[in-house]
Design a protein around this motif. Sequence first.
Motif, short mmCIF file in Angstrom:
data_model
loop_
_atom_site.label_atom_id
_atom_site.label_comp_id
_atom_site.label_asym_id
_atom_site.label_seq_id
_atom_site.Cartn_x
_atom_site.Cartn_y
_atom_site.Cartn_z
N CYS A 1 0.94 -0.76 0.28
CA CYS A 1 0.08 0.50 -0.46
C CYS A 1 0.99 0.96 0.24
N PHE B 1 0.36 4.72 0.67
CA PHE B 1 0.00 5.65 0.93
C PHE B 1 1.04 6.48 2.49
N CYS B 2 0.69 5.32 3.75
CA CYS B 2 1.26 5.75 4.65
C CYS B 2 2.69 5.19 4.57
N CYS C 1 3.58 3.26 6.68
CA CYS C 1 3.43 1.82 7.08
C CYS C 1 4.53 0.45 6.02
N LEU C 2 3.32 1.54 4.86
CA LEU C 2 4.21 0.35 3.48
C LEU C 2 2.98 -0.89 3.96
N CYS C 3 2.29 -1.21 4.03
CA CYS C 3 1.74 -2.86 4.21
C CYS C 3 1.96 -3.13 3.19
N ALA D 1 -6.70 -3.19 3.13
CA ALA D 1 -6.22 -2.13 3.59
C ALA D 1 -7.21 -1.09 4.56
N CYS D 2 -6.50 0.22 4.96
CA CYS D 2 -7.18 0.68 6.29
C CYS D 2 -7.80 1.88 5.04
N LEU E 1 -7.89 4.44 4.35
CA LEU E 1 -6.64 5.73 3.92
C LEU E 1 -5.95 4.73 3.00
N GLY E 2 -5.85 3.63 3.33
CA GLY E 2 -5.14 2.59 1.84
C GLY E 2 -6.02 2.77 0.77
N ARG F 1 -3.04 0.99 10.63
CA ARG F 1 -2.66 -0.38 10.41
C ARG F 1 -1.04 -0.54 11.66
S1 SF4 Z 1 -2.97 -0.07 4.83
FE1 SF4 Z 1 -3.33 1.72 6.14
S2 SF4 Z 1 -1.68 1.57 7.21
FE2 SF4 Z 1 -1.02 -0.32 5.45
S3 SF4 Z 1 -0.12 1.23 4.07
FE3 SF4 Z 1 -1.80 1.30 3.27
S4 SF4 Z 1 -2.02 3.55 4.55
FE4 SF4 Z 1 -0.32 3.23 6.09
#
Ligand code: SF4
Lengths: 432, 123
Positions: free
Chosen positions: A10, A12-13, A15-17, A35-36, A38-39, A157
């Motif tokens: 992901c 976005f943030c 955390c790079l899930c 994903a959350c 945001l993702g 997350r």
């Molecule tokens: S899934 Fe959510 S916590 Fe994980 S990287 Fe994406 S935005 Fe960040």
Amino acid sequence: MRLQIEDVLCTFCGCLCDDIKVEVDEGRIEKVRGACRLGSSKIMGHNRIKSPMIRVNGELKEISYEEAYRRAAEILINARHPLLYGWASTTCEALKKGILLAEEIGGVVDTTATVCHGPSIIGIEEKGAVGSTLGQIKNRADLIVFWGCNPSEAHPRHTLRYSSNACGRFTPDGRKGRKVLVVDVRETRTARNADRFLRIQPGTDYEIISALRMIIGGKADSLPEDVAGVSKKELIEIAEMMKSAKFGAIFFGLGLTHSRGRYKNVDNALSLVSELNSHTKFVIMAMRGHYNVTGAGQVLAWSSGYPMAVDYARGAPYYNPGETSCCDLLSRRDVDAALIIASDPASNLPRGCVEALAEMPVIQIDPFENPTTLFADVVIPSAIAGIEVEGTAYRMDGLSLRLRKLVDVEYPGDVEILQAILDNVRRLRDDN
Amino acid sequence: MKAVMISGRTLAQGAGCEDKMSPLYINEVSCCYLSEEDYRALGLSDGMNLLLTSPHGSAVLRAGVDRGLPQGMVFIPMGPWANMLTGTDTKGCGMPGFKGVEVEVTPTDEKVLDIRELMLRGR
Ligand code: SF4
């Protein structure tokens, strides 16, 4: 044909899930799992900029990519001191191209980190940080401290995958086996789920950290009964909580870098952690926001020796935050054109800087329209890294991960766009 | 009322972050949150707006309640509205003061500007 793609990252943030599942049908993303909020909103996608545009008589008018590249190159060549800003939401490979371009035109490369965790980086340069990977924290930490950060809303997350609620090799009980301390000026969602919440007054982080350092250093007797509105008794309990952990981890956010003290707050927090290491094991990590803001700092550091705000105007890299950083350059009117990539300074900088930006020619490279587009003179739509083009990004703990391409699009990636602008710059120079 | 302004992330601000011209994002970042006590003290109710003025600028925002806030502190999700109130001084480290800005807060009948009007105001 419906295709299920597993282990997607992901973008976005910080955390790079890397455990997201995406369903693709006929080249379109149909579903995102894991994903959350945001993702998912990013991966599912929304309105895109459709075509390259240039501003004519105040209005944006569609043109071809070739024309947009040439116009961008003209703006950069005609500028005395251009700013190349953004980079945290694109790949490391794109920034490498951006640095080549900045060298060629004598510009300044700055990343969104300067108005985010830039002060943290300055603090770390001064003091050094006792760090770790997120995996070590997940597997070992029994005390998690969130200081001036609110992962429940900014890194949704984080708690489940890496910190307070994660089950790891030596932390099989997850949240039950851990203590969570939150230090903040307001009771955030994260604070409501903590074992202990220490509410402090805005701009007093430095004093509170110093008091904790004194208690941990055995000098509690010299402390007043009240430090910046917090009782000595409460501070002693917090210090005990930290010392009695087997493995403690402090995650800190913009609560430290955006308020009074800025990098000195971080510097002090790093000292607290190194002192805690005389008693037990403690580590500290910045909660990085954009998914590749860490990578942007890495690429700049290995290319120029400096992590952000690098000025190539002298023919060699020059770095002096407060002078070569985006906000200062704009408010002093020390740049006269800007290339904005994967960021939105019109929304994220103080009004005075936005007004300066509005006065100069602006080139914007982005998949999406945002308030910066309202000022842009050349708009170049790009493919989304990690969804439409591959590349490299760094997670907040400094681990580099490979982004994948999930679908085909007609938009060029940032690397391709920057290369084309660079080619045009060289060609126009040769012609003159 | 005098207050200290803090800006920061929220879920809705984040979800709209890459779609900044969407109503979701704009509604979220044009809202100013106050403690329940301050909200009552200012005589606010649903749909009312606030004029915030700092030494650096001013903006009209919608008023909301955040129970986690202490009295005398207001919270604005980071974005163009909060940044109308922040100064450009970085104290020599590149970072402006996004948190801890002193503001004057007064109820107002003025409208919250549309994003275009806000960005292009005074131009
Ligand atoms: S899934 Fe959510 S916590 Fe994980 S990287 Fe994406 S935005 Fe960040």
